[in-house]
Design a protein around this motif. Sequence first.
Motif, PDB file in Angstrom:
ATOM      1  N   SER A  93      16.130   6.866 -13.696  1.00 38.63           N
ATOM      2  CA  SER A  93      16.786   6.031 -14.711  1.00 38.63           C
ATOM      3  C   SER A  93      17.800   5.087 -14.071  1.00 38.63           C
ATOM      4  CB  SER A  93      17.482   6.898 -15.752  1.00 38.63           C
ATOM      5  OG  SER A  93      16.537   7.651 -16.473  1.00 38.63           O
ATOM      6  N   ALA A  94      18.488   5.534 -13.042  1.00 40.06           N
ATOM      7  CA  ALA A  94      19.455   4.674 -12.354  1.00 40.06           C
ATOM      8  C   ALA A  94      18.757   3.477 -11.715  1.00 40.06           C
ATOM      9  CB  ALA A  94      20.217   5.475 -11.297  1.00 40.06           C
ATOM     10  N   ALA A  95      17.621   3.710 -11.083  1.00 40.88           N
ATOM     11  CA  ALA A  95      16.866   2.617 -10.475  1.00 40.88           C
ATOM     12  C   ALA A  95      16.311   1.676 -11.538  1.00 40.88           C
ATOM     13  CB  ALA A  95      15.735   3.178  -9.606  1.00 40.88           C
ATOM     14  N   LEU A  96      15.769   2.230 -12.615  1.00 43.50           N
ATOM     15  CA  LEU A  96      15.222   1.392 -13.686  1.00 43.50           C
ATOM     16  C   LEU A  96      16.306   0.578 -14.379  1.00 43.50           C
ATOM     17  CD1 LEU A  96      12.580   3.814 -15.216  1.00 43.50           C
ATOM     18  CD2 LEU A  96      12.149   1.722 -13.880  1.00 43.50           C
ATOM     19  N   ALA A  97      17.502   1.133 -14.482  1.00 44.48           N
ATOM     20  CA  ALA A  97      18.611   0.388 -15.076  1.00 44.48           C
ATOM     21  C   ALA A  97      18.896  -0.884 -14.291  1.00 44.48           C
ATOM     22  CB  ALA A  97      19.858   1.262 -15.141  1.00 44.48           C
ATOM     23  N   ARG A  98      18.781  -0.812 -12.985  1.00 46.98           N
ATOM     24  CA  ARG A  98      18.971  -2.003 -12.138  1.00 46.98           C
ATOM     25  C   ARG A  98      17.741  -2.909 -12.215  1.00 46.98           C
ATOM     26  NH1 ARG A  98      21.650  -4.857 -11.129  1.00 46.98           N
ATOM     27  NH2 ARG A  98      20.909  -5.463  -9.077  1.00 46.98           N
ATOM     28  N   GLU A  99      16.565  -2.340 -11.984  1.00 43.87           N
ATOM     29  CA  GLU A  99      15.349  -3.147 -11.881  1.00 43.87           C
ATOM     30  C   GLU A  99      15.020  -3.866 -13.186  1.00 43.87           C
ATOM     31  OE1 GLU A  99      10.592  -2.699 -10.885  1.00 43.87           O
ATOM     32  OE2 GLU A  99      11.892  -0.965 -10.673  1.00 43.87           O
ATOM     33  N   HIS A 100      15.094  -3.185 -14.300  1.00 46.52           N
ATOM     34  CA  HIS A 100      14.671  -3.756 -15.580  1.00 46.52           C
ATOM     35  C   HIS A 100      15.803  -4.376 -16.386  1.00 46.52           C
ATOM     36  CE1 HIS A 100      10.737  -1.229 -15.958  1.00 46.52           C
ATOM     37  NE2 HIS A 100      10.879  -1.773 -14.769  1.00 46.52           N
ATOM     38  N   ASN A 101      17.019  -3.825 -16.247  1.00 44.06           N
ATOM     39  CA  ASN A 101      18.124  -4.233 -17.128  1.00 44.06           C
ATOM     40  C   ASN A 101      19.272  -4.917 -16.413  1.00 44.06           C
ATOM     41  OD1 ASN A 101      17.258  -1.132 -18.224  1.00 44.06           O
ATOM     42  ND2 ASN A 101      16.912  -2.873 -19.566  1.00 44.06           N
ATOM     43  N   ASP A 102      19.172  -5.062 -15.096  1.00 44.21           N
ATOM     44  CA  ASP A 102      20.229  -5.682 -14.303  1.00 44.21           C
ATOM     45  C   ASP A 102      21.584  -5.045 -14.601  1.00 44.21           C
ATOM     46  OD1 ASP A 102      21.206  -7.356 -12.334  1.00 44.21           O
ATOM     47  OD2 ASP A 102      21.428  -9.090 -13.656  1.00 44.21           O
ATOM     48  N   ALA A 103      21.591  -3.724 -14.775  1.00 49.72           N
ATOM     49  CA  ALA A 103      22.844  -3.012 -15.044  1.00 49.72           C
ATOM     50  C   ALA A 103      23.812  -3.240 -13.892  1.00 49.72           C
ATOM     51  CB  ALA A 103      22.580  -1.522 -15.229  1.00 49.72           C
ATOM     52  N   ASN A 104      25.065  -3.488 -14.241  1.00 50.20           N
ATOM     53  CA  ASN A 104      26.082  -3.663 -13.206  1.00 50.20           C
ATOM     54  C   ASN A 104      27.116  -2.529 -13.222  1.00 50.20           C
ATOM     55  OD1 ASN A 104      27.305  -4.524 -15.577  1.00 50.20           O
ATOM     56  ND2 ASN A 104      27.725  -6.601 -14.852  1.00 50.20           N
ATOM     57  N   VAL A 105      26.949  -1.609 -14.160  1.00 47.28           N
ATOM     58  CA  VAL A 105      27.800  -0.414 -14.213  1.00 47.28           C
ATOM     59  C   VAL A 105      26.911   0.794 -14.474  1.00 47.28           C
ATOM     60  CG1 VAL A 105      29.747   0.739 -15.332  1.00 47.28           C
ATOM     61  CG2 VAL A 105      29.738  -1.761 -15.123  1.00 47.28           C
ATOM     62  N   LEU A 106      27.154   1.848 -13.732  1.00 45.88           N
ATOM     63  CA  LEU A 106      26.447   3.110 -13.881  1.00 45.88           C
ATOM     64  C   LEU A 106      27.408   4.121 -14.486  1.00 45.88           C
ATOM     65  CD1 LEU A 106      23.753   4.563 -13.001  1.00 45.88           C
ATOM     66  CD2 LEU A 106      25.040   5.366 -11.023  1.00 45.88           C
ATOM     67  N   ALA A 107      26.992   4.800 -15.539  1.00 43.76           N
ATOM     68  CA  ALA A 107      27.828   5.828 -16.164  1.00 43.76           C
ATOM     69  C   ALA A 107      27.156   7.185 -16.018  1.00 43.76           C
ATOM     70  CB  ALA A 107      28.054   5.514 -17.641  1.00 43.76           C
ATOM     71  N   MET A 108      27.984   8.198 -15.786  1.00 40.16           N
ATOM     72  CA  MET A 108      27.485   9.567 -15.690  1.00 40.16           C
ATOM     73  C   MET A 108      28.524  10.512 -16.281  1.00 40.16           C
ATOM     74  SD  MET A 108      25.824   9.628 -11.860  1.00 40.16           S
ATOM     75  CE  MET A 108      27.252   8.858 -11.091  1.00 40.16           C
ATOM     76  N   GLY A 109      28.046  11.681 -16.681  1.00 38.33           N
ATOM     77  CA  GLY A 109      28.915  12.709 -17.228  1.00 38.33           C
ATOM     78  C   GLY A 109      29.182  13.795 -16.206  1.00 38.33           C
ATOM     79  N   ALA A 110      30.446  14.015 -15.890  1.00 38.84           N
ATOM     80  CA  ALA A 110      30.817  15.020 -14.888  1.00 38.84           C
ATOM     81  C   ALA A 110      30.452  16.434 -15.317  1.00 38.84           C
ATOM     82  CB  ALA A 110      32.312  14.933 -14.592  1.00 38.84           C
ATOM     83  N   ARG A 111      30.367  16.669 -16.617  1.00 38.95           N
ATOM     84  CA  ARG A 111      30.002  17.998 -17.106  1.00 38.95           C
ATOM     85  C   ARG A 111      28.493  18.190 -17.151  1.00 38.95           C
ATOM     86  NH1 ARG A 111      34.470  17.239 -21.657  1.00 38.95           N
ATOM     87  NH2 ARG A 111      36.265  18.002 -20.491  1.00 38.95           N
ATOM     88  N   LEU A 112      27.744  17.139 -16.846  1.00 41.52           N
ATOM     89  CA  LEU A 112      26.287  17.190 -16.953  1.00 41.52           C
ATOM     90  C   LEU A 112      25.564  17.027 -15.626  1.00 41.52           C
ATOM     91  CD1 LEU A 112      25.938  14.994 -20.153  1.00 41.52           C
ATOM     92  CD2 LEU A 112      26.073  17.491 -19.994  1.00 41.52           C
ATOM     93  N   VAL A 113      26.176  16.361 -14.671  1.00 40.71           N
ATOM     94  CA  VAL A 113      25.548  16.171 -13.361  1.00 40.71           C
ATOM     95  C   VAL A 113      26.462  16.726 -12.286  1.00 40.71           C
ATOM     96  CG1 VAL A 113      24.273  14.110 -14.073  1.00 40.71           C
ATOM     97  CG2 VAL A 113      26.467  13.842 -12.978  1.00 40.71           C
ATOM     98  N   GLY A 114      25.888  17.308 -11.290  1.00 37.19           N
ATOM     99  CA  GLY A 114      26.658  17.781 -10.145  1.00 37.19           C
ATOM    100  C   GLY A 114      26.823  16.666  -9.136  1.00 37.19           C
TER     101      GLY A 114
END
Length: 147
Positions: A93-114
């Motif tokens: 999803s992180a790669a697709l956010a860049r490739e398809h959506n030109d995302a310039n900010v990545l958000a993540m949840g500290a309680r959900l990902v290590g």
Amino acid sequence: MPRTILLASDHAAIELKAALADWLRGEGHEVRDLGPETADRVDYPDYGYKLGQAVAADGAAAGIALCGSGIGISIAVNRIAGCRCALVNEPVSAALAREHNDANVLAMGARLVGIDMAKACVAAFLATPFGGGRHAPRVEKLSSPPV
């Protein structure tokens, strides 16, 4: 290629933010930590807005927004014109956010990902260019929503 990376979090993600900042510096990136500096309770919108404004003003910097779930801070960042913040939990999803959506900010949840998954998401995000082409008109529409 080294980049400028802007990070912000709330109190729930301060440890993940610090670990990512150290890792990114070790990878050769310039890191700017926009806060908070302590684990005292703060409101994620304040830091989401601060990060979004900094990313929008810089234009070339990438942002990483962190809170307990990633949801609240991603909503705050996306309220800033010029920001396209994607909430992710895995690297595809992180790669697709860049490739398809030109995302310039990545958000993540500290309680959900290590930390290892967070690093994998950030690495995929930073390594993936915007695909342009058929995606460009769609991304343009994100900058000019209907009235």
